[in-house]
Each structure stands twice: as C-alpha cells, then as structure tokens.
Design an enzyme around this catalytic site. Structure first.
Site, PDB file in Angstrom:
ATOM      1  N   ARG A 173      61.860  76.465  58.219  1.00 23.38           N
ATOM      2  CA  ARG A 173      61.062  75.456  57.510  1.00 23.38           C
ATOM      3  C   ARG A 173      59.607  75.762  57.809  1.00 23.38           C
ATOM      4  O   ARG A 173      59.178  75.798  58.971  1.00 23.38           O
ATOM      5  CB  ARG A 173      61.418  74.045  58.002  1.00 23.38           C
ATOM      6  N   HIS A 213      62.799  73.481  48.042  1.00 24.95           N
ATOM      7  CA  HIS A 213      63.664  72.813  49.030  1.00 24.95           C
ATOM      8  C   HIS A 213      65.115  72.944  48.543  1.00 24.95           C
ATOM      9  O   HIS A 213      65.770  71.958  48.214  1.00 24.95           O
ATOM     10  CB  HIS A 213      63.255  71.353  49.187  1.00 24.95           C
ATOM     11  N   GLN A 234      68.195  71.007  50.079  1.00 25.42           N
ATOM     12  CA  GLN A 234      68.228  69.597  49.669  1.00 25.42           C
ATOM     13  C   GLN A 234      68.931  69.468  48.320  1.00 25.42           C
ATOM     14  O   GLN A 234      69.783  68.595  48.119  1.00 25.42           O
ATOM     15  CB  GLN A 234      66.794  69.054  49.579  1.00 25.42           C
ATOM     16  N   ASP A 236      60.937  60.942  45.457  1.00 22.39           N
ATOM     17  CA  ASP A 236      60.506  61.595  46.700  1.00 22.39           C
ATOM     18  C   ASP A 236      59.183  60.945  47.107  1.00 22.39           C
ATOM     19  O   ASP A 236      58.549  60.246  46.308  1.00 22.39           O
ATOM     20  CB  ASP A 236      60.333  63.114  46.455  1.00 22.39           C
ATOM     21  N   CYS A 254      65.429  61.950  48.665  1.00 23.57           N
ATOM     22  CA  CYS A 254      65.714  62.974  49.679  1.00 23.57           C
ATOM     23  C   CYS A 254      65.353  62.509  51.089  1.00 23.57           C
ATOM     24  O   CYS A 254      65.803  63.125  52.058  1.00 23.57           O
ATOM     25  CB  CYS A 254      64.989  64.274  49.332  1.00 23.57           C
ATOM     26  N   ARG A 295      73.855  66.731  53.265  1.00 20.08           N
ATOM     27  CA  ARG A 295      73.093  67.903  53.706  1.00 20.08           C
ATOM     28  C   ARG A 295      73.961  68.797  54.592  1.00 20.08           C
ATOM     29  O   ARG A 295      73.993  70.016  54.436  1.00 20.08           O
ATOM     30  CB  ARG A 295      71.840  67.468  54.496  1.00 20.08           C
TER      31      ARG A 295
END
Ligand code: CP
Length: 290
Positions: A99, A126, A129, A208, A249, A277
């Site tokens: 990340r 992402h 996700q 988001d 998310c 996830r």
C-alpha cells in the site's frame, strides 16, 4: 508468475472463478492450507485497518506467514530503490503486497520482483477492494452480469477499480462526480455529474470518503463543498431499485459522504463488504501463489 496491480490482469472467467472461490472460503475459512511453508510481505506506506487485518489474517488462515512491514522501518524510506527492494524480497517471500501512494512505485516493484506483486491501494487503484465489492454483490444477487452499480462521489482510485473490475464482471458501473472531480473515461463506465440520474433503478449505491489519504489536506473544505450534493442517503437510495442497498469501502464519516441511518441501517451490506476483503483476497492469493 502474475501480478495484480490494477485488476485488469484478470479475465472474466478468472474473475468469476475467483469470486466463487471467495464464497467457498467464506463458508469454510480454514479449509485451505495452500500457503503452508510460504511467506507474504505486506508493506504499508499508508495507514490501514481493513486491508492490514484482512491480508494478515487471510495469509495466516491459508497456512502462510505474513511479514508485515511498515515502510518507515524499511530501507525504502532511506532511499533504497524499489528495484533493490524487489530483488531482495523476492529471495525471501513468495509474494509482495504493498500500500503506497505512487502507482509508479508498485509498477517498479513488479518490474523487478520474481514473485507476484499485489496492489493494496495506490493513488490510482484499489483493486483488492473491488474484489470484495463484487463478492458482496454476487452473494446478494446470485450473479453479477447485468447488475447496475452506482458510485457517487470523487472519481478516485476506488471508482477507477470498480469501473475496471466491474466491466470484467459484466456489471454496469455508473459514476456520478462533481465537475472537477470526475474520473477520466474508463471503458464501459458511464460518467455523469448527476447523482440522482445515476442512482435511478440501480441495484446498489456506493460511497467513499470525500477526502482520501492521498489528497492534499489543504483542499479538504473545498472538496467537501463540491461533494455535498453527492451524499449517499435515504433520499438517494429511494431512487434506486426497491431491493437496492448501500455499499461503502470504509472508513466512513457518517453525516458526510453517507448518512448515519444508512451506514448502520437495514439497507446496507457495508459490514459484509468489509468482511469479504479477507475472503476475496484469500482467493486472489490462491490464484497468484497457491
Ligand atoms: N477500505 C480500505 O482499504 O480500508 P483500510 O484503509 O482500513 O485498509
């Protein structure tokens, strides 16, 4: 040897199989020991709750050893190159997940690593996700092809990954963003400035945060003003299909990009989405290094 940097690496049939496998792993989390004797480096240059825990626990459930590395503890933070980091880590671990901010860093790691590299979030993408998001849709509807998913808010990394992987899965992805915050055109995604038009008859609505960790904090107030009409709330959900639910998310700012009522109410699958996830990433790890 394959990487997973944007999600575009997967074919439609691979993605469908991965999501089916994710559901099997959700039903029997301890059923696979495919990573026994293997290690996965998990590098975090940015904060994380869900990604960190779901990857670390997921690798352990598959019988593997997660090596969690904060970049400020690594020589990367003192100027060691991504190339040298990739070459060394490849001698010790069976996959590298990272990340970070710049997509270029992940691309450089992938260029020089001799093990799979997984993007756990960059400024641009992402994709892990999006795997969990698609699993959540699949487990609720029993299929993905022909569904409509509407994302309201900043045209950011989450929106881009939904557009890329949604198209692969046969999901119609609509993205409603204010002027100046639009996603660039992505094949298959319908872009608009009108959140109400985008929400109409959709099967799920997605939000988001308005200020992401890669955004300049000095622009936070300006972003909040622009994104105010894009809040995911009960009124917007009323425009969607009667069976539609909210996704997010996380982390969430209740009262900002999503109403508190939706976040904790009946018409959401947000907490399932957060759990998924782990299952979706385990299926990805099986595919890449199993
Ligand atoms: N959704 C997500 O990536 O959460 P974290 O930032 O907590 O990992």
């Amino acid at each position: 040897m394959r990487h997973f940097l944007t999600g575009s690496e997967l074919t439609s049939s691979e993605l469908a199989a991965l999501l089916e496998r994710a559901t099997e792993l959700k039903e029997a989390p301890e059923s696979s020991q495919v990573l026994a004797g293997k290690s996965v480096a998990l590098i975090f240059e940015r904060p994380s709750t869900r990604t960190r825990v779901s990857f670390e626990v997921g690798v352990a459930e598959l019988g593997g050893h997660p090596v969690v590395l904060r970049s400020d503890e690594m020589q990367l933070s003192r100027g060691e190159s991504p190339r040298d980091t990739a070459l060394v880590l490849s001698r010790h671990v069976d996959a590298i997940a990272i990340r970070t901010g710049p997509d270029e860093l992940v691309e450089q790691l992938a260029q020089y690593a001799t093990v799979p590299v997984i993007n756990m979030l960059t400024a641009g993408h992402h994709p892990t996700q999006a795997l969990a998001d698609l699993q959540t849709l699949n487990e609720n509807f029993g299929h993905l092809n022909g569904l409509t998913l509407t994302y309201v808010g900043d045209g950011n990394n989450v929106a881009r990954s939904l557009a890329i992987l949604g198209r692969t899965a046969g999901v119609s992805v609509r993205i409603a963003s204010p002027e100046g915050y639009e996603l660039e055109p992505v094949a298959g995604a319908q872009l608009t400035n009108d959140p109400r038009e985008a929400a109409r008859d959709a099967d799920a609505l997605y939000a988001d945060v308005w200020v992401s960790m890669n955004d300049d904090p000095h622009t936070a107030e300006q972003r909040r003003r622009a994104l105010e009409p894009y809040r995911l709330d009960e009124q917007l959900l009323e425009l969607a299909a009667p069976h539609a639910f909210a996704l997010h998310c996380l982390p969430a700012h209740p009262g900002e990009e999503i109403s508190e009522g939706l976040l904790y109410g009946e018409r959401q699958r947000i907490w399932d989405q957060a759990e998924n996830r782990r299952h979706a990433q385990k299926a990805l790890l099986e595919l890449l290094i199993g």
